[in-house]
Design an enzyme around this catalytic site. Sequence first.
Site, PDB file in Angstrom:
ATOM      1  N   GLU A  56       0.830  -1.207   0.000  1.00  0.00           N
ATOM      2  CA  GLU A  56       0.000   0.000   0.000  1.00  0.00           C
ATOM      3  C   GLU A  56       0.863   1.256   0.000  1.00  0.00           C
ATOM      4  O   GLU A  56       0.586   2.212  -0.722  1.00  0.00           O
ATOM      5  CB  GLU A  56      -0.934   0.003   1.219  1.00  0.00           C
ATOM      6  CG  GLU A  56      -1.869  -1.176   1.285  1.00  0.00           C
ATOM      7  CD  GLU A  56      -1.331  -2.374   2.057  1.00  0.00           C
ATOM      8  OE1 GLU A  56      -2.137  -3.184   2.518  1.00  0.00           O
ATOM      9  OE2 GLU A  56      -0.090  -2.494   2.200  1.00  0.00           O
ATOM     10  N   CYS A  82      -2.254  -2.664   7.342  1.00  0.00           N
ATOM     11  CA  CYS A  82      -1.759  -2.715   8.722  1.00  0.00           C
ATOM     12  C   CYS A  82      -2.158  -1.461   9.475  1.00  0.00           C
ATOM     13  O   CYS A  82      -2.181  -0.361   8.932  1.00  0.00           O
ATOM     14  CB  CYS A  82      -0.243  -2.899   8.740  1.00  0.00           C
ATOM     15  SG  CYS A  82       0.717  -1.506   8.117  1.00  0.00           S
TER      16      CYS A  82
END
Length: 148
Positions: A56, A82
Amino acid sequence: MKTAIDGELLRAAIEFSRKASPSNTAFSVGCVIANADGTVLARGFSRERGPQSHAEQVAIAKALDDRCDLSAATLYTSLEPCSVRGSGLPSCCARIVEARIPRVVFAMREPSVFVEGHGAEVLAARGVEVVEIPEEAELVAEINNHLV
């Protein structure tokens, strides 16, 4: 709410995760950022820009480097973003919120192998629309079978 192109773009992110070399200290994750019409703005995979880079993080950096407007984008990621990193670096959730990405679609919840993550809840609490498509989780688990 799941849209017509969500499955296709999520599967593209999952397939992109195969580019990440297996690691005993991190998941192999793929990420695609796209506009509402399905136009891909950026892609990233784990460890693409170094041993601690997350998919990401890489995709967001590429999109911002290209000056993409992410205000209507969706971030597709094979694994739940996360919410905390063992390294102390900014989490993917923090980067998503900072980039003002309004929507995230993922396949599999982050297993508590390295940290206890709650990415979906963190993002939802920050106003990000979160869509989980668990039907695709089996493939993500297979790609990361050395860890899960």
